[in-house]
Scaffold this motif. Structure first.
Motif, PDB file in Angstrom:
ATOM      1  N   ASP A   1     -14.742 -19.836  23.564  1.00  0.00           N
ATOM      2  CA  ASP A   1     -16.187 -20.008  23.508  1.00  0.00           C
ATOM      3  C   ASP A   1     -16.561 -21.479  23.671  1.00  0.00           C
ATOM      4  O   ASP A   1     -15.990 -22.346  23.009  1.00  0.00           O
ATOM      5  CB  ASP A   1     -16.744 -19.495  22.177  1.00  0.00           C
TER       6      ASP A   1
ATOM      7  N   PRO B   1     -25.666 -21.898  26.820  1.00  0.00           N
ATOM      8  CA  PRO B   1     -24.278 -21.430  26.779  1.00  0.00           C
ATOM      9  C   PRO B   1     -23.286 -22.396  27.405  1.00  0.00           C
ATOM     10  O   PRO B   1     -22.078 -22.276  27.171  1.00  0.00           O
ATOM     11  CB  PRO B   1     -24.323 -20.108  27.556  1.00  0.00           C
TER      12      PRO B   1
ATOM     13  N   ASN C   1     -23.882 -24.268  22.878  1.00  0.00           N
ATOM     14  CA  ASN C   1     -23.567 -22.845  22.709  1.00  0.00           C
ATOM     15  C   ASN C   1     -23.567 -22.436  21.237  1.00  0.00           C
ATOM     16  O   ASN C   1     -22.904 -21.475  20.853  1.00  0.00           O
ATOM     17  CB  ASN C   1     -22.215 -22.508  23.344  1.00  0.00           C
TER      18      ASN C   1
ATOM     19  N   THR D   1     -21.372 -15.936  23.779  1.00  0.00           N
ATOM     20  CA  THR D   1     -22.174 -16.783  24.655  1.00  0.00           C
ATOM     21  C   THR D   1     -23.615 -16.740  24.201  1.00  0.00           C
ATOM     22  O   THR D   1     -24.186 -15.656  24.030  1.00  0.00           O
ATOM     23  CB  THR D   1     -22.078 -16.300  26.113  1.00  0.00           C
TER      24      THR D   1
END
Length: 487
Positions: free
Chosen positions: A448, A312, A316, A188
């Motif tokens: 992610d 994030p 990101n 992150t």
């Protein structure tokens, strides 16, 4: 009742140029009030900017954000530690000659600089997905050469925590087994880099198979689709007959050509010294570097792109491509040196991929063989630095994309609209993750952001967001000349 200014006690309307004729009109009074408030806000903002630029260490974060938005300046400039610049040593000068010597290849037409052009950030000088080499320069490679810039900071390949004994022999297979029970940490932006307990990190080439600049330099000499020497004897003979033979003798004495192993070792060490000593391999002269130091200002688009890069919940990017200087003042490298399986589409323009059973699986092979049994890493490739990424013409390990816009669209749409990224079979089904066998699809990063979305979800970035991120990526190109007025 008349309105008065605070300094002269004159009626406010009379203190303004061209006072409106309809003073009694409520609408006119509201417009005037809005103008006065706007002027006050601008004056306050200007004062905040002046304070922040004069006293950055005493500037609250909220004020710093205002400064960034209004001026493009960094309200918290830092000092970056750059490598010292000095004339090249005799060893580095020898390495320079080796680096540009085409006679060291089987074809006589390929040097290190052919694929790592100084004029192209030490990357390929063209838009071919991969380069050609071999004895007749007709054989196609299967991976685009990465840039050689900034490799002096690349850590050695490892899996899990650093070994306590740095001199101990490393058994990567044992490290992989020890890390196999550890859950992968989510990456992150804005959070400390994910612990490398499970994901491999470090090393050179796309699969990390070389740990030193010497090993990296020697690899292409023996690769059959690159410089294509068939043996170390071939390389030694060419060095012995080179135009810089006397430089070897001056540096290493008359016996250097009698010891083949020593000759090759010293030659590759010389190339490494050239890369370490020559500042063009690590100048840290991008607009972003100077912005960090308070010596340049970003445009509105560049500033917005930086915010998205670090957000994030948006791009990101900084989750893997770290954008902050290190605690000891080293400029950011825009990589965490770790490995990811991204599931980029298969590049059918590569000759190797014409064989439907062939897959380039990164750490699992075909170039690496020591970790082929560690299938939890199949499909993982090294996260490259984004420095000078805007100068490149091909992206990812198979060169499937040729523009940053295509790269950003891949990140944005891979999972929410895979039909726009991957090919379809004869029945119209999307062949998602088509460059990795299905049994390894679990290795692909789906945790992610922006890969944490599902089919049909809204994209994390708009088209305008992508344009601004690319504008920011252009600030990572070396060679920027800062405006002295901003110092």
């Amino acid at each position: 009742m008349p309105r008065f200014t605070t300094d002269t006690m004159q009626p406010l309307d009379s203190a303004l140029p061209n006072p409106p004729a309809d003073r009694g009109n409520p609408t006119a009074r509201r417009r005037l009030l809005v103008r006065v408030i706007a002027i006050g806000v601008l004056v306050a903002a200007a004062g905040a900017c002046a304070w922040a630029l004069a006293y950055p260490e005493r500037t609250p974060p909220a004020v710093g954000n205002i400064v960034e938005q209004l001026t493009g300046a960094n309200p918290h400039p830092v000092h970056l530690e750059r490598p010292p610049v000095a004339p090249l040593s005799a060893m580095a000068e020898l390495g320079k000659q080796i680096f540009f010597d085409q006679n060291l290849s089987a074809s006589g037409k390929l040097s290190c600089a052919s694929c790592h052009s100084p004029a192209h950030a030490y990357g390929p000088p063209n838009a071919l997905p991969v380069q050609f080499g071999g004895p007749s320069m007709t054989l196609q490679g299967d991976r685009p050469p990465p840039s050689l810039m900034y490799l002096y900071r690349q850590p050695n390949f490892s899996i899990g925590p650093d070994a306590s004994d740095a001199d101990a022999a490393v058994n990567y297979a044992q490290e992989a087994v020890a890390a196999s029970g550890v859950a992968r940490a989510q990456k992150t932006a804005g959070v400390a880099p994910a612990a490398p307990a499970m994901v491999p990190q470090g090393g050179m080439f796309w699969d990390g198979r070389a740990d030193t600049l010497q090993a990296q330099a020697f690899g292409p000499l023996m690769n059959p689709v690159e410089m294509a020497n068939t043996s170390e004897d071939d390389v030694a003979r060419k060095l012995s007959a080179s135009a810089y033979r006397d430089d070897f003798l001056k540096l290493f004495g008359p016996n250097i050509f009698k010891n083949q192993h020593m000759l090759l070792s010293e030659a590759m060490f010389a190339v490494a010294r050239y890369q370490v000593e020559n500042p063009t391999f690590h100048p840290y002269s991008s607009k972003y570097d100077y912005w960090l130091e308070g010596r340049a200002r970003l445009t509105h688009a560049e500033m917005h792109g930086l915010q998205l890069f670090n957000d994030p919940k948006k791009a990101n990017c900084a989750g893997c491509h770290l954008s902050k200087p290190s605690p000891d003042g080293l400029p950011p490298m825009f990589t965490d040196y770790q490995y990811e399986a991204l599931g980029v589409p298969r590049n059918n323009k590569l000759a190797a991929n014409h064989n439907s059973s062939y897959y380039d699986m990164g750490i699992c092979g075909p170039y690496r063989t020591d970790l082929s049994a560690q299938t939890q890493y199949c499909g993982m490739f090294l996260t490259p630095t984004l420095r000078n990424a805007a100068t490149r013409h091909v992206f990812f390990h198979n060169g499937v994309y040729h523009t940053l816009d295509d790269v950003m669209k891949f990140y944005n749409l891979r999972d929410i609209a895979p039909g726009k990224i991957y090919p379809h079979d004869g029945q119209g089904h999307v062949l998602q993750y088509d460059d990795l066998p299905a049994k390894y699809h679990a290795n692909i990063d789906k945790a992610d952001a922006p890969f944490d979305r599902n089919l049909g979800d809204p994209p994390s970035m708009t088209d305008d967001d992508i344009k601004d991120i690319i504008a920011f990526l252009n600030t990572l190109t070396d060679g920027y000349q800062p405006n002295r007025s901003t110092h």
